[in-house]
Write a protein that holds these residues in place. Structure first.
Motif, mmCIF file in Angstrom:
data_model
loop_
_atom_site.group_PDB
_atom_site.id
_atom_site.type_symbol
_atom_site.label_atom_id
_atom_site.label_comp_id
_atom_site.label_asym_id
_atom_site.label_seq_id
_atom_site.Cartn_x
_atom_site.Cartn_y
_atom_site.Cartn_z
ATOM 1 N N PRO A 98 0.830 -1.212 0.000
ATOM 2 C CA PRO A 98 0.000 0.000 0.000
ATOM 3 C C PRO A 98 0.860 1.256 0.000
ATOM 4 N N ALA A 99 0.285 2.352 -0.458
ATOM 5 C CA ALA A 99 1.020 3.607 -0.561
ATOM 6 C C ALA A 99 1.577 4.061 0.782
ATOM 7 N N SER A 100 0.898 3.710 1.857
ATOM 8 C CA SER A 100 1.357 4.125 3.190
ATOM 9 C C SER A 100 2.635 3.406 3.616
ATOM 10 N N ASP A 101 2.942 2.256 2.964
ATOM 11 C CA ASP A 101 4.098 1.459 3.362
ATOM 12 C C ASP A 101 5.205 1.438 2.321
ATOM 13 N N ALA A 102 5.013 2.104 1.198
ATOM 14 C CA ALA A 102 5.992 2.034 0.117
ATOM 15 C C ALA A 102 6.235 3.411 -0.467
ATOM 16 N N ARG A 103 7.284 3.504 -1.254
ATOM 17 C CA ARG A 103 7.623 4.794 -1.859
ATOM 18 C C ARG A 103 6.647 5.163 -2.974
ATOM 19 N N ARG A 104 6.145 4.165 -3.707
ATOM 20 C CA ARG A 104 5.246 4.450 -4.832
ATOM 21 C C ARG A 104 3.896 4.932 -4.323
ATOM 22 N N ARG A 105 3.416 6.019 -4.911
ATOM 23 C CA ARG A 105 2.106 6.578 -4.558
ATOM 24 C C ARG A 105 1.135 6.525 -5.740
ATOM 25 N N THR A 106 1.644 6.204 -6.913
ATOM 26 C CA THR A 106 0.818 6.223 -8.125
ATOM 27 C C THR A 106 0.652 4.815 -8.673
ATOM 28 N N PRO A 107 -0.390 4.567 -9.483
ATOM 29 C CA PRO A 107 -0.587 3.231 -10.054
ATOM 30 C C PRO A 107 0.476 2.881 -11.085
ATOM 31 N N ILE A 108 0.667 1.587 -11.268
ATOM 32 C CA ILE A 108 1.577 1.068 -12.284
ATOM 33 C C ILE A 108 0.803 0.896 -13.585
ATOM 34 N N ALA A 109 1.360 1.387 -14.682
ATOM 35 C CA ALA A 109 0.747 1.147 -15.993
ATOM 36 C C ALA A 109 0.834 -0.343 -16.317
ATOM 37 N N GLY A 110 -0.263 -0.890 -16.833
ATOM 38 C CA GLY A 110 -0.335 -2.335 -17.017
ATOM 39 C C GLY A 110 0.212 -2.863 -18.316
ATOM 40 N N HIS A 111 0.604 -1.992 -19.259
ATOM 41 C CA HIS A 111 0.928 -2.472 -20.597
ATOM 42 C C HIS A 111 2.427 -2.523 -20.877
#
Length: 211
Positions: A98-111
């Motif tokens: 989850p965003a609260s536990d990791a550096r990434r705050r945005t979704p990953i593009a799936g393609h």
């Protein structure tokens, strides 16, 4: 070749007995090509390609046809399938932190845009954890949000790094030193040429360490 020639040429690589779950066959593709229904024909060929292994040329021709039709997502998928044939494919059940536990705050593009690092149990020359790079495609979803879970397909940059990985293995995804997600391997298909890399103290390319 133009779109019609590309799709017709690709269709000739599909066995006539091949069928999708909905009983679509290559004859249905030919019917749509007869009426210049190129986008439908392309979609059906992609479905047929998902059901049985087809040669690299098949996916290359579909990718070129999709580009001529300006179908970006379809072109990306066909190019991705080309990469799977060349470098192999690992399917896995991935859960992002989850965003609260990791550096990434945005979704990953799936393609297939992201090429994260994976801790698959390899060690660096100093004995620390080393990582291997693999591109990521999210099945059936355009994006994967932090904290979400999905089935993903990985294409390894160096297939030989993954020779020891099997179904059921847990592997960690990294975009930096922290763990961005954890995946359980569901399926692994590596090319026959993926032989273990010999260790050498001279002229070798080391597996990147986590930093």
């Amino acid at each position: 070749m133009d779109v019609t020639e590309l799709l017709r040429s690709a269709s000739l690589l599909v066995p006539e007995e091949a069928a999708t779950e909905n009983d679509i066959t290559v004859r249905d593709v030919w019917d749509h090509l007869a009426y210049d229904e190129w986008q439908i024909a392309l979609s059906l060929l992609e479905e047929l390609g998902d059901g049985s292994p087809l040669p690299l040329t098949f996916w290359e021709q579909l990718a070129e046809a999709a580009e001529q039709l300006r179908l970006e997502r379809s072109a990306a998928w066909c190019h991705w399938r080309c990469s799977e044939i060349r470098n192999g494919m690992i399917r896995a059940d991935l859960t992002l932190r989850p965003a609260s536990d990791a550096r990434r705050r945005t979704p990953i593009a799936g393609h297939g845009v992201l090429r994260p690092m994976w801790d698959i149990g390899n060690l660096s020359p100093t004995g620390g954890a080393a990582v291997s790079i693999a591109g990521l495609w999210v099945e059936d979803m355009p994006f994967l949000e932090p904290g979400d879970r999905a089935t993903v397909r990985l294409v390894p940059l160096t297939p030989s790094h993954w020779k020891h990985v099997g179904t059921g293995h847990r592997i960690n995804m990294h975009e930096n030193r922290t763990v961005a997600g954890t995946a359980v391997v569901l399926e692994i298909q590596l090319p026959p040429t993926a032989v273990p890399t010999r260790r050498s103290t001279h002229g070798s390319t080391p597996t990147p360490a986590i930093s």
